[in-house]
Enzyme design. Sequence first.
Site, PDB file in Angstrom:
ATOM      1  N   LYS A  24       0.856  -1.209   0.000  1.00 49.67           N
ATOM      2  CA  LYS A  24       0.000   0.000   0.000  1.00 49.67           C
ATOM      3  C   LYS A  24       0.880   1.243   0.000  1.00 49.67           C
ATOM      4  CE  LYS A  24      -1.760   1.501   4.071  1.00 49.67           C
ATOM      5  NZ  LYS A  24      -1.481   2.913   4.419  1.00 49.67           N
ATOM      6  N   CYS A 119      -5.573  11.809  12.033  1.00 46.13           N
ATOM      7  CA  CYS A 119      -6.118  10.470  11.849  1.00 46.13           C
ATOM      8  C   CYS A 119      -6.057   9.790  13.212  1.00 46.13           C
ATOM      9  CB  CYS A 119      -5.322   9.707  10.799  1.00 46.13           C
ATOM     10  SG  CYS A 119      -3.759   9.130  11.432  1.00 46.13           S
ATOM     11  N   ASP A 310       4.654   0.533  12.043  1.00 52.14           N
ATOM     12  CA  ASP A 310       3.436  -0.148  11.592  1.00 52.14           C
ATOM     13  C   ASP A 310       3.394  -1.602  12.064  1.00 52.14           C
ATOM     14  OD1 ASP A 310       3.357   1.460   8.325  1.00 52.14           O
ATOM     15  OD2 ASP A 310       2.932   2.165  10.352  1.00 52.14           O
TER      16      ASP A 310
HETATM   17  C1  EPZ Z   1       4.106   6.799   6.270  1.00 50.90           C
HETATM   18  O1  EPZ Z   1       3.306   7.806   6.867  1.00 50.90           O
HETATM   19  C2  EPZ Z   1       3.196   5.581   6.168  1.00 50.90           C
HETATM   20  N1  EPZ Z   1       2.044   5.908   5.317  1.00 50.90           N
HETATM   21  C3  EPZ Z   1       2.731   5.180   7.563  1.00 50.90           C
HETATM   22  O2  EPZ Z   1       1.973   3.985   7.420  1.00 50.90           O
HETATM   23  C4  EPZ Z   1       3.944   4.885   8.433  1.00 50.90           C
HETATM   24  O3  EPZ Z   1       3.516   4.588   9.735  1.00 50.90           O
HETATM   25  C5  EPZ Z   1       4.876   6.111   8.445  1.00 50.90           C
HETATM   26  O4  EPZ Z   1       5.228   6.466   7.095  1.00 50.90           O
HETATM   27  C6  EPZ Z   1       6.153   5.860   9.225  1.00 50.90           C
HETATM   28  O5  EPZ Z   1       6.843   4.792   8.650  1.00 50.90           O
HETATM   29  C7  EPZ Z   1       2.210   5.900   3.968  1.00 50.90           C
HETATM   30  O6  EPZ Z   1       3.296   5.664   3.461  1.00 50.90           O
HETATM   31  C8  EPZ Z   1       0.993   6.192   3.161  1.00 50.90           C
HETATM   32  P1  EPZ Z   1       6.094  10.202   8.401  1.00 50.90           P
HETATM   33  P2  EPZ Z   1       3.862   9.329   6.899  1.00 50.90           P
HETATM   34  O7  EPZ Z   1       5.930  11.464   7.633  1.00 50.90           O
HETATM   35  O8  EPZ Z   1       4.597   9.629   5.652  1.00 50.90           O
HETATM   36  C9  EPZ Z   1       6.020  13.358  11.933  1.00 50.90           C
HETATM   37  C10 EPZ Z   1       0.160   2.572   7.718  1.00 50.90           C
HETATM   38  O9  EPZ Z   1      -0.213   1.992   8.742  1.00 50.90           O
HETATM   39  N2  EPZ Z   1       5.945  14.372  10.866  1.00 50.90           N
HETATM   40  O10 EPZ Z   1       7.342   9.413   8.251  1.00 50.90           O
HETATM   41  O11 EPZ Z   1       2.740  10.216   7.303  1.00 50.90           O
HETATM   42  C11 EPZ Z   1       4.710  12.586  12.032  1.00 50.90           C
HETATM   43  O12 EPZ Z   1       3.792  13.261  12.857  1.00 50.90           O
HETATM   44  C12 EPZ Z   1       0.583   4.024   7.778  1.00 50.90           C
HETATM   45  O13 EPZ Z   1       0.280   2.029   6.579  1.00 50.90           O
HETATM   46  C13 EPZ Z   1       6.066  15.716  11.217  1.00 50.90           C
HETATM   47  O14 EPZ Z   1       6.215  16.065  12.388  1.00 50.90           O
HETATM   48  O15 EPZ Z   1       4.889   9.222   8.109  1.00 50.90           O
HETATM   49  C14 EPZ Z   1       5.126  11.281  12.646  1.00 50.90           C
HETATM   50  O16 EPZ Z   1       5.210  11.437  14.047  1.00 50.90           O
HETATM   51  C15 EPZ Z   1       0.317   4.616   9.140  1.00 50.90           C
HETATM   52  N3  EPZ Z   1       5.985  16.661  10.239  1.00 50.90           N
HETATM   53  C16 EPZ Z   1       6.528  11.068  12.085  1.00 50.90           C
HETATM   54  O17 EPZ Z   1       6.980  12.345  11.582  1.00 50.90           O
HETATM   55  C17 EPZ Z   1       5.810  16.338   8.921  1.00 50.90           C
HETATM   56  O18 EPZ Z   1       5.777  17.250   8.060  1.00 50.90           O
HETATM   57  C18 EPZ Z   1       6.582  10.054  10.960  1.00 50.90           C
HETATM   58  O19 EPZ Z   1       5.795  10.553   9.931  1.00 50.90           O
HETATM   59  C19 EPZ Z   1       5.694  14.965   8.590  1.00 50.90           C
HETATM   60  C20 EPZ Z   1       5.772  14.002   9.569  1.00 50.90           C
END
Ligand code: EPZ
Length: 421
Positions: A24, A119, A310
């Site tokens: 996904k 979310c 995850d």
């Molecule tokens: C991706 O989300 C995945 N989703 C998530 O999978 C996964 O848990 C996550 O990466 C971490 O591996 C998809 O790829 C569609 P991040 P993403 O930006 O990109 C903070 C699932 O279950 N952050 O790496 O949103 C954020 O709040 C989903 O399949 C900021 O602070 O994850 C989080 O605490 C859930 N500012 C951390 O970084 C930003 O601008 C990781 O987020 C962006 C993120």
Amino acid sequence: MDKQKLIIKGGNRIEGELALHGAKNAALPLLAATVLIKDGECIIHNCPRLTDVDAALRILSHIGVKCRRDGGTVISDASAIGNCEIPVSLMREMRSSIVFLGSVLGRTRHCRMSYPGGCELGPRPIDLHLAALRSMGAVIEETHGFLDCTAPKGLKGTSVSLSFPSVGATENVMLAAVTASGVTEIEGAAKEPEICDLASFLVSCGADISGAGTDRIIIRGKDKLSGCEYSVMPDRIAAVTYLCCAAVTGGELILTGADITHIGAVVPFLKEMGCRIYSFGRDSIYIKAPERLRAPHTVRTMPYPGFPTDAQAPLMATCTVADGTAVFVENIFDNRYRHVSELLRMGAVIKTEGRVAVVQGVRRLSATELVSPDLRGGAALVIAALSAEGTSSIGGISHIDRGYESIEKALYSVGADIKRI
Ligand code: EPZ
């Protein structure tokens, strides 16, 4: 959809062979990338049948991309796109639709979308995405929950450093940079396998990207990308989930179309818990579970190549019936223990304190009525119900359908007593 439930009678061993669906979290950015392709169509194989992917296809259609699904393959033709606004309704359907920002902006120099709602995992800030795109020349107004983004003179390559290796922010910068003018360097980039999958797809379309998979990615802008044929990588989190189903039921499973190198941080924990697990043939993983699992050492979620956040809920569910005490530290998201309250109702012994959860293994859980709190939390409840005494029902399975292709058909095919009503 949300009226549906999974009914699971615990106690059956998970045994046999199961084909793993495409990832996904690779398919979504890949579909967003097709917006950038001005000529020719993209043929994307192994594209998983998930509601999040369906939502991405609706967003593509809404902005004028001609896309259709033919079995496991999606064909996408973005030669004539028009609209650059993603409506609130579609944004709500899929939280990660923020990943369309980089490609729509890169293609049409304008993108309007609502602020991605939070979310179940807590607020999902996008400050890193916005700061990076602004440094490439994007003008982004955030008013009344809307993002209005323009790049009047087009996007320009620059040096971007991410204070956190955000997966989504890394993907958005890559998508904005591949057709920007000049060179973009991403320092502190995410290194997840899905980043590499996106990079190799873009390179197949003619992009110039080096360093994907390391924390420094260099992208040289090209003025035009063309269509290609590509196959999405296997879903490493679904792989961990199904391996945990076998582990928790004393089962024996072969996962085909799986890549054990993508779950290098999880395999040692399953081995420590007493499972035999190794890669089998070119693209399969074999696991044999012990009669009784043992609790592993502390699980700390980290950016790749660390333990994936995850996989935290699925492994925690597996630890609820392991002999001994397991400690989890969730370092990535603020609110990722929502499955704990449901597991407690099954008789699990878990204490959470902020980012830490302590799981004391019990002999067996008891079946009950459950509700999925989120995608991976729902998967954790399925794992727990497979080993519990009695018959559980799990509601809120639209969360699960976002990330697992027909989970009841998959598990039924390897011996589970499971049905969807
Ligand atoms: C991706 O989300 C995945 N989703 C998530 O999978 C996964 O848990 C996550 O990466 C971490 O591996 C998809 O790829 C569609 P991040 P993403 O930006 O990109 C903070 C699932 O279950 N952050 O790496 O949103 C954020 O709040 C989903 O399949 C900021 O602070 O994850 C989080 O605490 C859930 N500012 C951390 O970084 C930003 O601008 C990781 O987020 C962006 C993120």
